[in-house]
Design an enzyme around this catalytic site. Structure first.
Site, PDB file in Angstrom:
ATOM      1  N   ASP A  37       0.845  -1.193   0.000  1.00  0.00           N
ATOM      2  CA  ASP A  37       0.000   0.000   0.000  1.00  0.00           C
ATOM      3  C   ASP A  37       0.884   1.247   0.000  1.00  0.00           C
ATOM      4  OD1 ASP A  37      -2.972   1.017   0.758  1.00  0.00           O
ATOM      5  OD2 ASP A  37      -1.484   2.239   1.817  1.00  0.00           O
ATOM      6  N   TYR A  93       3.250   9.742  -0.578  1.00  0.00           N
ATOM      7  CA  TYR A  93       4.368   9.134   0.153  1.00  0.00           C
ATOM      8  C   TYR A  93       5.697   9.307  -0.604  1.00  0.00           C
ATOM      9  CZ  TYR A  93       0.491   6.528   2.432  1.00  0.00           C
ATOM     10  OH  TYR A  93      -0.665   6.153   3.059  1.00  0.00           O
ATOM     11  N   HIS A 149      -7.476   9.697  -1.897  1.00  0.00           N
ATOM     12  CA  HIS A 149      -6.834   9.588  -0.580  1.00  0.00           C
ATOM     13  C   HIS A 149      -7.669  10.248   0.534  1.00  0.00           C
ATOM     14  CE1 HIS A 149      -2.467   9.158   1.095  1.00  0.00           C
ATOM     15  NE2 HIS A 149      -3.344   8.932   2.044  1.00  0.00           N
TER      16      HIS A 149
HETATM   17  P1  NAD Z   1       0.979   1.432  11.863  1.00  0.00           P
HETATM   18  O1  NAD Z   1      -0.193   1.361  12.771  1.00  0.00           O
HETATM   19  O2  NAD Z   1       1.210   0.356  10.873  1.00  0.00           O
HETATM   20  O3  NAD Z   1       2.232   1.617  12.816  1.00  0.00           O
HETATM   21  C1  NAD Z   1       3.548   1.639  12.315  1.00  0.00           C
HETATM   22  C2  NAD Z   1       4.502   1.884  13.484  1.00  0.00           C
HETATM   23  O4  NAD Z   1       4.278   0.911  14.500  1.00  0.00           O
HETATM   24  C3  NAD Z   1       5.941   1.682  13.056  1.00  0.00           C
HETATM   25  O5  NAD Z   1       6.492   2.894  12.578  1.00  0.00           O
HETATM   26  C4  NAD Z   1       6.610   1.228  14.321  1.00  0.00           C
HETATM   27  O6  NAD Z   1       6.921   2.329  15.111  1.00  0.00           O
HETATM   28  C5  NAD Z   1       5.515   0.446  15.004  1.00  0.00           C
HETATM   29  N1  NAD Z   1       5.590  -1.012  14.763  1.00  0.00           N
HETATM   30  C6  NAD Z   1       5.351  -1.699  13.609  1.00  0.00           C
HETATM   31  N2  NAD Z   1       5.481  -3.022  13.812  1.00  0.00           N
HETATM   32  C7  NAD Z   1       5.799  -3.175  15.117  1.00  0.00           C
HETATM   33  C8  NAD Z   1       6.067  -4.301  15.921  1.00  0.00           C
HETATM   34  N3  NAD Z   1       5.995  -5.543  15.453  1.00  0.00           N
HETATM   35  N4  NAD Z   1       6.371  -4.097  17.236  1.00  0.00           N
HETATM   36  C9  NAD Z   1       6.432  -2.845  17.750  1.00  0.00           C
HETATM   37  N5  NAD Z   1       6.176  -1.738  17.039  1.00  0.00           N
HETATM   38  C10 NAD Z   1       5.874  -1.903  15.730  1.00  0.00           C
HETATM   39  O7  NAD Z   1       0.948   2.881  11.181  1.00  0.00           O
HETATM   40  P2  NAD Z   1       0.940   3.516   9.734  1.00  0.00           P
HETATM   41  O8  NAD Z   1       2.198   3.337   9.015  1.00  0.00           O
HETATM   42  O9  NAD Z   1       0.456   4.905   9.956  1.00  0.00           O
HETATM   43  O10 NAD Z   1      -0.209   2.705   8.969  1.00  0.00           O
HETATM   44  C11 NAD Z   1       0.034   1.577   8.152  1.00  0.00           C
HETATM   45  C12 NAD Z   1      -0.232   1.886   6.707  1.00  0.00           C
HETATM   46  O11 NAD Z   1      -1.547   2.412   6.519  1.00  0.00           O
HETATM   47  C13 NAD Z   1       0.668   3.002   6.161  1.00  0.00           C
HETATM   48  O12 NAD Z   1       1.989   2.584   5.949  1.00  0.00           O
HETATM   49  C14 NAD Z   1      -0.092   3.378   4.915  1.00  0.00           C
HETATM   50  O13 NAD Z   1       0.128   2.416   3.905  1.00  0.00           O
HETATM   51  C15 NAD Z   1      -1.531   3.322   5.421  1.00  0.00           C
HETATM   52  N6  NAD Z   1      -2.018   4.655   5.857  1.00  0.00           N
HETATM   53  C16 NAD Z   1      -3.003   5.237   5.129  1.00  0.00           C
HETATM   54  C17 NAD Z   1      -3.504   6.473   5.494  1.00  0.00           C
HETATM   55  C18 NAD Z   1      -4.614   7.088   4.699  1.00  0.00           C
HETATM   56  O14 NAD Z   1      -4.947   8.256   4.910  1.00  0.00           O
HETATM   57  N7  NAD Z   1      -5.202   6.373   3.778  1.00  0.00           N
HETATM   58  C19 NAD Z   1      -2.980   7.149   6.613  1.00  0.00           C
HETATM   59  C20 NAD Z   1      -1.970   6.520   7.340  1.00  0.00           C
HETATM   60  C21 NAD Z   1      -1.517   5.271   6.977  1.00  0.00           C
END
Ligand code: NAD
Length: 275
Positions: free
Chosen positions: A46, A51, A109
């Site tokens: 994704d 990004y 988005h």
């Molecule tokens: P997420 O909830 O996936 O959290 C990611 C963070 O959690 C990492 O940076 C790390 O600090 C921690 N983490 C990850 N794996 C871990 C583990 N096993 N143990 C401990 N900590 C851990 O947050 P995200 O990146 O904001 O969301 C995931 C995806 O959703 C994004 O990469 C993107 O593709 C999507 N997204 C979309 C929107 C939108 O507006 N459509 C907004 C935000 C994110």
């Protein structure tokens, strides 16, 4: 390799229920992170125009030796490109950056109620063009509330295949999810770990202890058992592998309920009605 279930979208296309998110991964680190994820068995990535790392995603997939059809790729329209001509140019640039002739899924988005005179209908009609041309195999939206979805329903031809919204144990989004289910729109849960913020919660930790899994694994498993599509982000190879290792256990109904009861309607990101 873990066996990841597919979800069938409302147009018959299959999407892996679990994938890899690349928000906030710097462009020059993206190919390495996606390569690690593909090696670990992820088959769904994704990304988004905003990004600025679509090229790294394409590079890793090209290098992986996998066929294009084996990896599900999503991107999203930039907030500055909602005018139809801008959206067409931006979509061309997405395919070029990815080095692909189609994406599996392309999303608006954000609904952006304060911009473009509140018009997301002409933007959606432009995504319908990409779909009809076969350059987007499915189209959908992100951060849409039920009132935005109702407008699309009334004024356009194609029902979004997905709505990608913020969901985690502190923001369970029961109302939007129920609306989507009723209208055959699959829910994608972004920030499924609350950007890490839910992992130290005592309830999450006790469910993890009972299950013999990590806090991240039980939260991701909770999403999967609720039926949502998830794609956690990490750049740490061990965490990338840990996060996909959730298909060999099941949470009890009581554990699922305990995690859902943590809801406090708390967003980590913007409110779509204000942003
Ligand atoms: P997420 O909830 O996936 O959290 C990611 C963070 O959690 C990492 O940076 C790390 O600090 C921690 N983490 C990850 N794996 C871990 C583990 N096993 N143990 C401990 N900590 C851990 O947050 P995200 O990146 O904001 O969301 C995931 C995806 O959703 C994004 O990469 C993107 O593709 C999507 N997204 C979309 C929107 C939108 O507006 N459509 C907004 C935000 C994110």
């Amino acid at each position: 390799m873990p066996s990841i279930p597919d979800i069938t979208l409302n147009n018959g296309q299959a999407i892996p229920q679990f994938g890899f998110g690349v928000f906030q991964i710097p462009p020059d680190e993206t190919a390495a992170a996606v390569s690690t994820a593909l090696d670990a068995g992820y088959r769904h990535v994704d990304t988004a125009q905003m990004y600025r790392n679509e090229a790294g995603v394409g590079e890793a997939i090209a290098k992986s030796g996998l066929d294009r059809g084996e990896v599900f790729v999503t991107s999203k329209l930039g907030n500055d490109a909602h005018e139809p001509d801008d959206a067409r140019a931006a979509f061309d640039a997405t395919l070029k950056a990815l080095g692909m002739d189609y994406v599996d899924l392309f999303l608006i988005h954000w609904p952006l109620p304060g911009r473009y005179g509140g018009d997301f209908i002409s933007t959606w009609r432009t995504l319908e063009e990409f779909y009809r041309e076969g350059r987007a195999r499915s189209i959908g939206v992100s951060n849409f509330q039920p009132h935005h979805l109702r407008r699309l329903h009334g004024e356009t031809d194609i029902i979004p295949a997905v709505n990608q919204i913020e969901v985690h144990p502190y923001l369970t989004q029961d109302e939007v999810r129920a609306f989507c289910t009723e209208h055959q729109i699959a829910v994608e849960a972004w920030s499924p770990l609350g950007r890490g913020g839910v992992l130290a919660d005592p309830v999450v930790m006790s469910v993890a202890k009972r299950a013999g899994k990590t806090p991240a694994q039980v939260v991701l498993r909770w999403h999967v058992q609720r039926g949502d599509i998830v794609f956690p982000k990490s750049v740490t190879p061990d965490r990338i592998r840990e996060n996909i290792d959730i298909f060999d256990f099941e949470l009890s109904a009581a554990d699922v309920e305990d995690l859902s009861a943590l809801n406090r309607d708390e967003r980590t990101g913007p409110d779509p009605d204000k942003f």
